[in-house]
Motif scaffolding. Structure first.
Motif, PDB file in Angstrom:
ATOM      1  N   ALA A   5      82.871 110.082 -19.083  1.00  0.00           N
ATOM      2  CA  ALA A   5      82.645 108.637 -19.102  1.00  0.00           C
ATOM      3  C   ALA A   5      83.918 107.942 -18.624  1.00  0.00           C
ATOM      4  N   VAL A   6      83.772 107.009 -17.690  1.00  0.00           N
ATOM      5  CA  VAL A   6      84.910 106.253 -17.157  1.00  0.00           C
ATOM      6  C   VAL A   6      84.681 104.776 -17.471  1.00  0.00           C
ATOM      7  N   ILE A   7      85.630 104.173 -18.173  1.00  0.00           N
ATOM      8  CA  ILE A   7      85.504 102.766 -18.548  1.00  0.00           C
ATOM      9  C   ILE A   7      86.358 101.909 -17.618  1.00  0.00           C
ATOM     10  N   LEU A   8      85.702 100.986 -16.928  1.00  0.00           N
ATOM     11  CA  LEU A   8      86.379 100.068 -16.012  1.00  0.00           C
ATOM     12  C   LEU A   8      86.469  98.678 -16.636  1.00  0.00           C
ATOM     13  N   ALA A   9      87.517  97.937 -16.241  1.00  0.00           N
ATOM     14  CA  ALA A   9      87.805  96.646 -16.872  1.00  0.00           C
ATOM     15  C   ALA A   9      87.603  95.482 -15.915  1.00  0.00           C
ATOM     16  N   GLY A  10      86.814  95.715 -14.859  1.00  0.00           N
ATOM     17  CA  GLY A  10      86.633  94.700 -13.833  1.00  0.00           C
ATOM     18  C   GLY A  10      86.991  95.280 -12.486  1.00  0.00           C
ATOM     19  N   CYS A  11      87.485  94.442 -11.571  1.00  0.00           N
ATOM     20  CA  CYS A  11      87.788  94.906 -10.218  1.00  0.00           C
ATOM     21  C   CYS A  11      88.995  94.159  -9.658  1.00  0.00           C
ATOM     22  N   LEU A  52      95.384  87.210  -3.490  1.00  0.00           N
ATOM     23  CA  LEU A  52      96.222  86.866  -2.343  1.00  0.00           C
ATOM     24  C   LEU A  52      97.391  85.975  -2.769  1.00  0.00           C
ATOM     25  N   THR A  53      97.121  85.043  -3.692  1.00  0.00           N
ATOM     26  CA  THR A  53      98.142  84.065  -4.102  1.00  0.00           C
ATOM     27  C   THR A  53      98.694  84.322  -5.499  1.00  0.00           C
ATOM     28  N   GLY A  54      97.959  85.086  -6.323  1.00  0.00           N
ATOM     29  CA  GLY A  54      98.376  85.315  -7.699  1.00  0.00           C
ATOM     30  C   GLY A  54      97.988  84.205  -8.646  1.00  0.00           C
ATOM     31  N   GLU A  55      97.253  83.195  -8.152  1.00  0.00           N
ATOM     32  CA  GLU A  55      96.875  82.044  -8.971  1.00  0.00           C
ATOM     33  C   GLU A  55      95.478  82.232  -9.561  1.00  0.00           C
ATOM     34  N   GLU A  56      95.253  81.577 -10.698  1.00  0.00           N
ATOM     35  CA  GLU A  56      93.919  81.596 -11.296  1.00  0.00           C
ATOM     36  C   GLU A  56      92.944  80.845 -10.396  1.00  0.00           C
ATOM     37  N   MET A  57      91.691  81.285 -10.437  1.00  0.00           N
ATOM     38  CA  MET A  57      90.673  80.641  -9.624  1.00  0.00           C
ATOM     39  C   MET A  57      89.372  80.497 -10.408  1.00  0.00           C
ATOM     40  N   GLN A  58      88.541  79.592  -9.972  1.00  0.00           N
ATOM     41  CA  GLN A  58      87.245  79.331 -10.586  1.00  0.00           C
ATOM     42  C   GLN A  58      86.143  79.595  -9.555  1.00  0.00           C
ATOM     43  N   PRO A  59      84.909  79.914  -9.995  1.00  0.00           N
ATOM     44  CA  PRO A  59      84.542  80.149 -11.391  1.00  0.00           C
ATOM     45  C   PRO A  59      85.013  81.514 -11.871  1.00  0.00           C
ATOM     46  N   ASN A  60      85.012  81.685 -13.171  1.00  0.00           N
ATOM     47  CA  ASN A  60      85.374  82.978 -13.743  1.00  0.00           C
ATOM     48  C   ASN A  60      84.252  83.984 -13.471  1.00  0.00           C
ATOM     49  N   ARG A  61      84.562  85.274 -13.636  1.00  0.00           N
ATOM     50  CA  ARG A  61      83.616  86.330 -13.278  1.00  0.00           C
ATOM     51  C   ARG A  61      83.289  87.231 -14.464  1.00  0.00           C
ATOM     52  N   ASN A  62      82.242  88.028 -14.293  1.00  0.00           N
ATOM     53  CA  ASN A  62      81.775  88.944 -15.335  1.00  0.00           C
ATOM     54  C   ASN A  62      82.380  90.326 -15.099  1.00  0.00           C
ATOM     55  N   VAL A  63      82.896  90.950 -16.153  1.00  0.00           N
ATOM     56  CA  VAL A  63      83.588  92.237 -16.037  1.00  0.00           C
ATOM     57  C   VAL A  63      82.662  93.331 -15.504  1.00  0.00           C
ATOM     58  N   LEU A  64      81.444  93.397 -16.030  1.00  0.00           N
ATOM     59  CA  LEU A  64      80.495  94.427 -15.602  1.00  0.00           C
ATOM     60  C   LEU A  64      80.089  94.238 -14.142  1.00  0.00           C
ATOM     61  N   VAL A  65      79.813  93.004 -13.752  1.00  0.00           N
ATOM     62  CA  VAL A  65      79.421  92.707 -12.370  1.00  0.00           C
ATOM     63  C   VAL A  65      80.555  93.060 -11.406  1.00  0.00           C
ATOM     64  N   GLU A  66      81.777  92.713 -11.781  1.00  0.00           N
ATOM     65  CA  GLU A  66      82.927  93.020 -10.930  1.00  0.00           C
ATOM     66  C   GLU A  66      83.168  94.531 -10.836  1.00  0.00           C
ATOM     67  N   ALA A  67      83.102  95.222 -11.976  1.00  0.00           N
ATOM     68  CA  ALA A  67      83.332  96.669 -11.989  1.00  0.00           C
ATOM     69  C   ALA A  67      82.280  97.407 -11.175  1.00  0.00           C
ATOM     70  N   ALA A  68      81.086  96.829 -11.070  1.00  0.00           N
ATOM     71  CA  ALA A  68      80.014  97.442 -10.281  1.00  0.00           C
ATOM     72  C   ALA A  68      80.402  97.572  -8.814  1.00  0.00           C
ATOM     73  N   ARG A  69      81.349  96.747  -8.351  1.00  0.00           N
ATOM     74  CA  ARG A  69      81.837  96.855  -6.976  1.00  0.00           C
ATOM     75  C   ARG A  69      82.483  98.222  -6.754  1.00  0.00           C
ATOM     76  N   ILE A  70      83.291  98.652  -7.718  1.00  0.00           N
ATOM     77  CA  ILE A  70      83.990  99.938  -7.600  1.00  0.00           C
ATOM     78  C   ILE A  70      83.004 101.096  -7.741  1.00  0.00           C
ATOM     79  N   ALA A  71      82.057 100.942  -8.647  1.00  0.00           N
ATOM     80  CA  ALA A  71      81.106 102.013  -8.963  1.00  0.00           C
ATOM     81  C   ALA A  71      79.917 102.052  -8.006  1.00  0.00           C
ATOM     82  N   ARG A  72      79.952 101.213  -6.963  1.00  0.00           N
ATOM     83  CA  ARG A  72      78.852 101.153  -5.985  1.00  0.00           C
ATOM     84  C   ARG A  72      77.522 100.892  -6.677  1.00  0.00           C
ATOM     85  N   GLY A  73      77.571 100.074  -7.733  1.00  0.00           N
ATOM     86  CA  GLY A  73      76.365  99.683  -8.451  1.00  0.00           C
ATOM     87  C   GLY A  73      75.917 100.645  -9.534  1.00  0.00           C
ATOM     88  N   GLU A  74      76.491 101.866  -9.519  1.00  0.00           N
ATOM     89  CA  GLU A  74      76.088 102.881 -10.498  1.00  0.00           C
ATOM     90  C   GLU A  74      76.939 102.733 -11.751  1.00  0.00           C
TER      91      GLU A  74
END
Length: 216
Positions: A5-11, A52-74
């Protein structure tokens, strides 16, 4: 075949999972002849950073949705992780490990773990199943395993002192090495806490993955 099991914290290194660490982890699990399933908490990130800038940006994102980028949806929600389905656990780093899986980045020695991260971490510990934590993720280790557990984040004095305050026995470690707590079947490595290149990060990550699978 061993199942990890691999636990990701976002992307992304500044607000989620460190992408190189995550991908190298998955690569070395596969190269070792094991299989993996990725998980992430289905929660809002602490914040979202423009990488790119290191600054906070909006809107905020979901950890699971972002991590799905790395996991190719799996990927599955961390709440669905059942320790009985896996032989081992690996948690890559990135600031998301200290912002989304726990609040160490904000609260330091007063940190608490996300409820599912604590449940899962303790489940692997209680079942005496192998686990590996890299980069800043070992900050969670004393909150899971208790006093006296051996771990490393490399050699950053302030972070090491925080781990000691939380009850860990911190061991200084080179970027291409690992620290093993045999009693707890626990492995940690500095990765990008020290790495200046993907090659340097890879050396320790490969050793961590192999050590975890060997202990399974």
């Amino acid at each position: 075949m061993k199942k990890i099991a691999v636990i990701l914290a976002g992307c992304g290194v500044y607000d989620g999972a460190e992408i190189n660490e995550a991908v190298l982890t998955l690569l070395h699990i596969a190269k070792a002849g094991a299989s993996y399933q990725c998980f992430a908490p289905d929660i809002e990130q602490l914040h979202t950073i423009n990488h790119l800038t290191g600054e906070e940006m909006q809107p905020n994102r979901n950890v699971l949705v972002e991590a799905a980028r790395i996991a190719r949806g799996e990927i599955k929600a961390l709440s669905q992780l059942d320790v009985n389905d896996f032989d081992g656990l690996i948690v890559p780093g990135g600031f998301g490990a200290a912002k989304n899986l726990c609040d160490f980045a904000v609260k330091g020695t007063q940190a608490q773990l996300h409820v599912d991260m604590l449940r899962v971490g303790k489940a692997f510990a209680d079942a005496n199943k192998a686990a590996g934590y890299m980069c800043i993720a070992p900050a969670m280790i004393p909150l899971i395993y208790g006093n006296g557990v051996k771990a490393t984040i490399g050699n950053d004095a302030d972070t090491a002192d925080a781990l000691k305050s939380l009850g860990a026995h911190h061991v200084e470690c080179a970027v291409d090495e690992i620290v093993i707590d045999e009693q707890h079947k626990l492995v940690s490595t500095p990765a990008y806490m020290l790495a200046q290149s993907i090659l340097e990060a890879d050396a320790g990550i490969e050793k961590l993955v192999k050590a975890v699978i060997k202990m399974c």
